[in-house]
Structure formats: C-alpha cells, structure tokens
Design a protein around this motif. Structure first.
Motif: not given
Length: 564
Positions: A415-432
């Motif tokens: 659960f922790v792994t996939y939630v962190n990956r999902a939030l990292d996905d959104a954060k990275g695209i938001g920064e881009a």
C-alpha cells in the motif's frame, strides 16, 4: 435538570451529544453514559461543526481510557472491537466521578474554573459565550468565516446547557492563542488548535472508538481534567505570575487540557429554563513542551513530519492547508517512515542519517486492531479534521474523509509503495506543467526573443510571474485529480491495475491543463508556435514548453504516450 437550590446539568446523564443512530434515524442527543454503553447502536457523533464532533470524540476517548485503564494494547482493543466495552467497569467509574461531570457544580464545575465569577475584579473576566466558539464570534475569527461577527450579523444571544457544554468542549480543544489580558497578556493556543487530527472510522460508533483507542499502557499517572484537584483563580494566576507551565501527565490529560479558564454562568429565562449568556473567561494552564507532545506522550491523532531544512531536524505537526487538499500529503499518514530527511553528509558516509516522520497513532493502531480481529479484508474509513488559521485568525475549518482499501491492513508495505509512487507521479507532472507554463510565459512576454527580457530582467521576471499566476491550468490539474485519486485508493487491492489507471488519469488531466494554459496565454497561432519552439540561449539548448511536458509524461506512462 433544576434543583430547588441551584441548576444542575450532569453530562453523564443529560442529553447533549448529537448522534446519528446506526439504523439511519434522525440525529438525537445522548449523555456520555448512554453514548459509551450503547455505542454500537449509533453510527457516529454528528454535530454540524466538525470541530465539535472531533472534540467530543477526544473527550469520549479520554473517558474510556480512564474508566477502563486501557486498552493495554491493540489486541485488547480488538477484543472490545468484536464485543463490547466492560459495562461494569464503566458504571463503577461513572458512579465514582458523577459529581465531577456536573456542568454547574458549585465546587468543581466540569472543565471550568470555580471562582471565576462575573463580579471578580469589577467584571474584568466577563465575556459573551461566543468566545468559546471558533466560528461563531471568537475574537480570533475572520468575519468571512464568522457570519455572526460581521456588521449587522445576527447571533444567538444565549445557549441551552447542552449547547453550552458542546461549545465548552470545542473551545478547550481549538481556541487559538492571542491577546487576552486576563491572568496574562497573551494566552497560548489549545495544544492541537491548528493541527490536522486523524481518526479512524468504523461501521458504528463503538467500532470507531475502538479503532482510535490507542494502547494505554504505562500511563498510570495520567489524569483527566475531572480527576484533577479543582483549579482555583489563585492557582491559575500563580502559573502566569511565576512564568510556570505544566506538563500533561498522559493522554487523557492531553485530550482534556484546560486551555482556558472558563465559568459558564446559568440564568433562568422568562420560562424558568436555564440558559447561558455570559461566561467568565481568562487564560488557562500554560502547557510546557511541544503542544503535540514527545516520546510516548505524542498526541495519537497528530501526524509529525520532518522539516525541509536539515539544520532544524525537529519534527513538526501536519496542518491542513488552504491551497491544497490532504490527499496530496497522504503519505505523511502512512504507517512506515515517510519523507525521510538527510540531516548531514551523503549516503554511505558516517555522518549520514535520516529522520522519519511519525504517522498518527490512531491510524497505525486501527490497522493493528483490524489485523488482530481477523478483518484484514475490510476497508478502513479515515477522517482528518483541522482548523485553518493565518496570523492568529481562523478563516475556515475542514474535514476530509478517505476510504483506505483492505491492502492497507493486509499488506501495508505494498500500500505504502503504490501510494508513494502515485503521489510522485502527480508531483513530477505538476512540476513539469509548472516549468512548461513558466517557459511559455517567458516566450509570450518576450515575443519569442530575448531582447525584451534583457533590457530590464527584474521587471521582465515580475511580468512573467504575474502571467504564470493568472493561468489556471495547474490549479485545474490538481483539482481534477482528487476524484481519480480516490478511485485509485479504492482499487488498490489490485495495485498494478490501479496504478495504470491512475497514470492514465494524470496524463489526461495534465494535457487538459496545458490546453487551458495555452488558451489563457492567447490560444492563437503565435502562442502555439511559442509552445513548440525550442530555443538556444547562451549556447545551450532549451526544449520547447511542449517538450518539457511531453518528456515528463513519457517517464510515467511511456506506452500510452508513444501512441499519443
């Protein structure tokens, strides 16, 4: 409710806590005794104000801790979760402390300061009851939030004892610090006044209480406010005159901390009914140490996060923010170390160390209770409640609810792994998206050249920043992702499928947001040319704004972007 000599209102027996019956019936009010002994018959505590609701929950937890002297651990809490609270212990405790729950007791009024009469020192301590309600007239409330405090606004002039009791509990839990000039110049805020408070939610109130009733071993010296020796005006004044502060003895003491000195003043109206209009009001007991606690005495509802500054490695409490919803910070609530901070050095060096965040004890405990109860396949409801303030003024409160899938209980690591990956996905695209928007704004302002920027770089930068702030794409991107993220959580029992759909949603909303920004910047052929035009500046190649976003999208979703 009234005796021949004085008014009484016993919070154990008189109805004052609003509850929603588990069978879906209308909200009704109950006393603390009925609330705890028949908790399985109620769906939840249900006050219109989320601040009152969570304050009443904390009071209920404190009462259970003291009456049952437990639970010793999550295993015992799981036994209660599957059955009932020990009724005999509760009844025995209620009988022992019954007088201390009288709202108008002459010697020990509940959670109040005896002797703080309206006549004390020429009426210096007299206030209107609205001082207790954050959203109904407190001096720490902005008019936009406090309708009754606006010019010409209407306010209720008096309260029933039940209403006064709810406001008292809310005020002691959430009042902000500020000028008060009663016992001291400025009073401190209640310990958790502005923190994000996390509670687990069960199928009924009994299960909710068990899920948030974090292990209580080793707190033998603890005392709830009603078990303390009744405070006096002289004793509280000495705290402030001597510059002293007190330390909570344990969790119940922390849950029921006397943040303010209050005395509700009962009066009879024309119908001989008891009402409360005026109160005695002053600073309470100063709290020593961090408001969220430390060590084993950390408030279980509070999340602690590492700071971004490695020179100040102290953890700080999570707060709800005006500009974003909590789902973007959900990793802070997770049961494993999150957001580690590099304090010094580099990985592999002796001076390299990490400081981990501290998730809310209520959430970690709830996961363990469900595991012990053999309910690892059950979803878990979570609410996070907080008061939002700025410069000592409250401007909003918010309560957010989330449903965590069964994998949170059965396989927390996944659960922790996939939630962190999902939030990292959104954060990275938001920064881009932010970077691409800034590059687009630069091209628009300079009309595709550098001369306009070079003439007055500082003014040009301000102009670019203003244009970026007016383009709504980034805000639209984050707003549009809330629902897909909730869907992602609900589907995490099949984690890879859930992540694939999440990444598709992130890509889709990023492209929509980019289109919004293109239109906001003009939307004509020239703007589109700026969007796709790379630049060579000072001999260095700079990708086009469009390319910045495209590259980021290919990182999180290469297969889909190859077909775009």
């Amino acid at each position: 409710m009234n005796s021949p000599t004085r008014p009484t209102f016993n919070l154990l027996h008189q109805p004052w806590i609003p509850v929603r019956p588990a069978d879906g019936g209308p909200v009704r009010e109950v006393g603390l005794r009925e609330l705890l002994l028949r908790a399985s018959e109620f769906g939840r505590i249900d006050d219109p104000s989320p601040l009152v609701t969570v304050a009443l929950l904390r009071l209920s937890l404190a009462l259970l801790h003291r009456a049952l002297r437990g639970p010793k651990n999550a295993e015992q809490a799981a036994e209660w979760f599957q059955g009932d609270f020990p009724a005999e212990k509760l009844e025995e405790y209620f009988r022992e402390w019954e007088d201390s729950f009288d709202l108008f007791h002459p010697e020990k009024p509940f959670w109040q300061l005896r002797g703080l009469t309206l006549e004390l020192e020429g009426g210096k301590y007299r206030s209107h009851w609205t001082r207790l309600g954050t959203e109904v007239g407190s001096a720490n409330t902005l008019p936009l939030f406090n309708v009754a405090g606006r010019p010409g606004g209407e306010r209720v002039d008096s309260l029933t004892p039940a209403e006064a009791a709810r406001r008292l509990v809310e005020g002691q839990t959430f009042l902000l610090g500020g000028l008060i000039q009663r016992f001291t110049t400025a009073a401190k805020a209640a310990p958790v006044a502005t923190f994000a408070l996390t509670a687990a939610q069960g199928q009924n109130l009994h299960k909710t209480l068990c899920l948030s009733l974090v292990g209580y071993a080793g707190q033998d010296d603890d005392q709830a406010v009603w078990e303390r020796e009744p405070l006096t005006v002289e004793a509280v004044r000495l705290y402030h005159d001597d510059g002293r502060a007190d330390v909570p003895r344990g969790r119940a003491d922390r849950y029921t901390w006397p943040s303010r000195s209050v005395l509700l003043v009962p009066e009879e109206d024309e119908n001989s009914a008891v009402r409360v209009t005026s109160i005695g009001f002053a600073a309470g007991i100063p709290l020593d140490g961090p408001p969220e606690g430390a060590g084993s005495n950390i408030d279980p509802m509070v999340t602690l996060r590492p700071p971004s500054n490695p020179k100040k490695p102290e953890l700080f409490p999570l707060k709800l923010r005006r500009e974003q919803l909590l789902w973007r910070d959900l990793s802070a609530l997770l049961p494993d170390p999150q957001n580690d901070l590099r304090v010094a050095g580099k990985p592999g060096q002796e001076d390299f160390q990490r400081i981990s965040g501290h998730p809310p004890g209520t959430l970690t405990h709830a996961r363990e209770v469900l595991d012990y109860a053999g309910m690892g396949e059950q979803h878990l409801g979570v609410t996070v409640t907080g008061l939002l303030s700025k410069e000592g003024k409250a401007f909003a409160y918010r309560q957010e609810s989330y449903a965590l899938p069964s994998v949170f209980v059965s396989d927390a690591e996944t659960f922790v792994t996939y939630v962190n990956r999902a939030l990292d996905d959104a954060k990275g695209i938001g920064e881009a998206l932010q970077k691409a928007t800034a590059r687009l704004a630069t091209e628009v302002i300079s009309r595709g050249g550098e001369s306009a920027l070079l003439k007055n770089p500082q003014e040009a930068k301000k102009t670019v920043d203003r244009l970026v702030q007016t383009l709504p794409g980034l805000g639209a991107f984050w707003a549009a992702l809330e629902t897909p993220f909730r869907v992602f959580l609900a589907e995490l029992d099949a984690p890879q499928d859930a992540r694939n759909r999440w990444q598709a949603a992130v890509s889709r909303e990023a492209r929509r947001a980019w289109e919004i920004n293109l239109q906001g910047a003009g939307g004509d052929g020239q703007v589109l040319g700026f969007a796709y035009r790379p630049r060579r500046s000072d001999g260095k190649y700079q990708p086009s704004p469009q390319a910045i976003l495209d590259r980021a999208l290919k990182v999180i979703n290469p297969a889909q972007e190859a077909n775009t």
